[in-house]
Motif scaffolding. Sequence first.
Motif, short mmCIF file in Angstrom:
data_model
loop_
_atom_site.label_atom_id
_atom_site.label_comp_id
_atom_site.label_asym_id
_atom_site.label_seq_id
_atom_site.Cartn_x
_atom_site.Cartn_y
_atom_site.Cartn_z
N VAL A 299 -17.46 -6.09 8.07
CA VAL A 299 -17.81 -6.49 9.44
C VAL A 299 -17.03 -7.74 9.85
N GLY A 300 -15.92 -8.01 9.16
CA GLY A 300 -15.00 -9.05 9.59
C GLY A 300 -15.36 -10.46 9.22
N GLU A 301 -16.29 -10.67 8.28
CA GLU A 301 -16.71 -12.02 7.94
C GLU A 301 -15.63 -12.81 7.20
N PHE A 302 -14.64 -12.11 6.64
CA PHE A 302 -13.57 -12.78 5.91
C PHE A 302 -12.20 -12.57 6.57
N GLY A 303 -12.22 -12.16 7.84
CA GLY A 303 -10.97 -12.00 8.58
C GLY A 303 -10.57 -10.55 8.75
N SER A 304 -9.69 -10.32 9.72
CA SER A 304 -9.30 -8.95 10.07
C SER A 304 -8.48 -8.27 8.98
N LYS A 305 -7.65 -9.03 8.28
CA LYS A 305 -6.83 -8.43 7.21
C LYS A 305 -7.72 -7.92 6.09
N CYS A 306 -8.69 -8.70 5.71
CA CYS A 306 -9.63 -8.31 4.67
C CYS A 306 -10.46 -7.11 5.13
N GLN A 307 -10.86 -7.11 6.38
CA GLN A 307 -11.64 -6.00 6.92
C GLN A 307 -10.84 -4.70 6.91
N ALA A 308 -9.60 -4.76 7.38
CA ALA A 308 -8.76 -3.56 7.43
C ALA A 308 -8.50 -3.01 6.03
N LEU A 309 -8.25 -3.91 5.09
CA LEU A 309 -7.99 -3.48 3.72
C LEU A 309 -9.23 -2.86 3.11
N GLY A 310 -10.39 -3.46 3.35
CA GLY A 310 -11.63 -2.91 2.82
C GLY A 310 -11.90 -1.51 3.34
N ILE A 311 -11.69 -1.31 4.63
CA ILE A 311 -11.90 0.01 5.22
C ILE A 311 -10.93 1.02 4.61
N GLN A 312 -9.68 0.62 4.43
CA GLN A 312 -8.70 1.52 3.84
C GLN A 312 -9.08 1.92 2.41
N MET A 313 -9.57 0.95 1.65
CA MET A 313 -9.97 1.24 0.27
C MET A 313 -11.18 2.17 0.23
N LEU A 314 -12.12 2.00 1.16
CA LEU A 314 -13.24 2.92 1.24
C LEU A 314 -12.76 4.32 1.60
N GLU A 315 -11.87 4.40 2.58
CA GLU A 315 -11.37 5.69 3.03
C GLU A 315 -10.66 6.44 1.90
N HIS A 316 -10.01 5.72 1.01
CA HIS A 316 -9.27 6.34 -0.07
C HIS A 316 -10.11 6.54 -1.33
N GLY A 317 -11.38 6.17 -1.26
CA GLY A 317 -12.30 6.49 -2.35
C GLY A 317 -12.15 5.66 -3.61
N ILE A 318 -11.58 4.45 -3.51
CA ILE A 318 -11.40 3.66 -4.73
C ILE A 318 -12.42 2.53 -4.85
N ILE A 319 -13.31 2.41 -3.86
CA ILE A 319 -14.41 1.45 -3.96
C ILE A 319 -15.60 2.17 -4.58
N HIS A 320 -16.20 1.56 -5.58
CA HIS A 320 -17.31 2.20 -6.30
C HIS A 320 -18.67 1.60 -5.96
N ILE A 321 -18.67 0.33 -5.51
CA ILE A 321 -19.92 -0.38 -5.26
C ILE A 321 -19.71 -1.32 -4.07
N LEU B 184 -21.58 1.49 8.58
CA LEU B 184 -21.42 2.55 7.59
C LEU B 184 -22.01 3.87 8.05
N TYR B 185 -23.20 3.84 8.64
CA TYR B 185 -23.84 5.08 9.05
C TYR B 185 -23.11 5.75 10.22
N ASN B 186 -22.25 5.02 10.90
CA ASN B 186 -21.42 5.60 11.96
C ASN B 186 -20.11 6.18 11.44
N HIS B 187 -19.79 5.93 10.17
CA HIS B 187 -18.49 6.34 9.65
C HIS B 187 -18.55 7.12 8.34
N TYR B 188 -19.66 7.04 7.61
CA TYR B 188 -19.72 7.66 6.29
C TYR B 188 -21.02 8.42 6.12
N SER B 189 -21.07 9.28 5.13
CA SER B 189 -22.26 10.09 4.88
C SER B 189 -23.32 9.27 4.15
#
Length: 243
Positions: free
Chosen positions: A166-188, A210-215
């Motif tokens: 939700v952008g608490e650590f900046g836009s770069k961190c947010q974009a990277l986090g979303i990309q990692m979720l999308e690619h399935g490499i985040i476990h927790i 999350l509920y607007n973007h993931y199952s």
Amino acid sequence: MVDIHSHILPYLDDGAKSMEEAIEMARIAVNSGIYHMVASSHGNYNCYTLEDYREMFTRLQSVICERQIPLTLYSGMEIFINNKAAQKIKERKLLSINHTNYFLIEFDFEEDPQYVCDQIKKLKANNDNIILAHPERYQFIQKDLELAYYLEEQGCILQMNKGSLVGEFGSKCQALGIQMLEHGIIHIIATDAHDKTYRSHSLRRVMNYLYNHYSSLEIRLWFSENPSRILKGCPIIRFNREM
């Protein structure tokens, strides 16, 4: 839900500043649906001992029970990795998560990638399971995302901070986090909460996202299933999202 990364113990590190703040953090967590939490104070601060940790852990759990807050604490540490810390892990002088062989670790945000790989390889050689805290926040991963994929392929468990989404650590961190979720490499996903206001246990904003973007199955995996497996010392579930 289970939060494996929280600085709720007061007085030990840069987390809760008082017992009352820790209690308020516990209430916020329960109101967000978190009923199990690892009290993961920074593990290699020089200002406290293992005995200090255990005493504060017992005190806080006792007060939580007295206040009838339905939150169960589990022991653990977030360990800043250097050669000394790696040796202490090997000698079991720093705490794993709930007495399992899972260790939550972190690095300097500008660490050398080769050093990161070498240290994780060394830690895994002891048959320990390594959880890398907030990979989306490290500059060495922001500069080379392939490193995150490599670490995941080597069996490293990647734990994202809820605030990153939700952008608490900046836009770069947010974009990277979303990309990692999308690619399935985040476990927790965990809170990495430090206080009751700015970095709290509240999950309202992140759950709305999350509920607007993931199952619901994926959200359960990140917040409940995999963290629960770690508390029990069991293997986590890994999966790749369909792109």
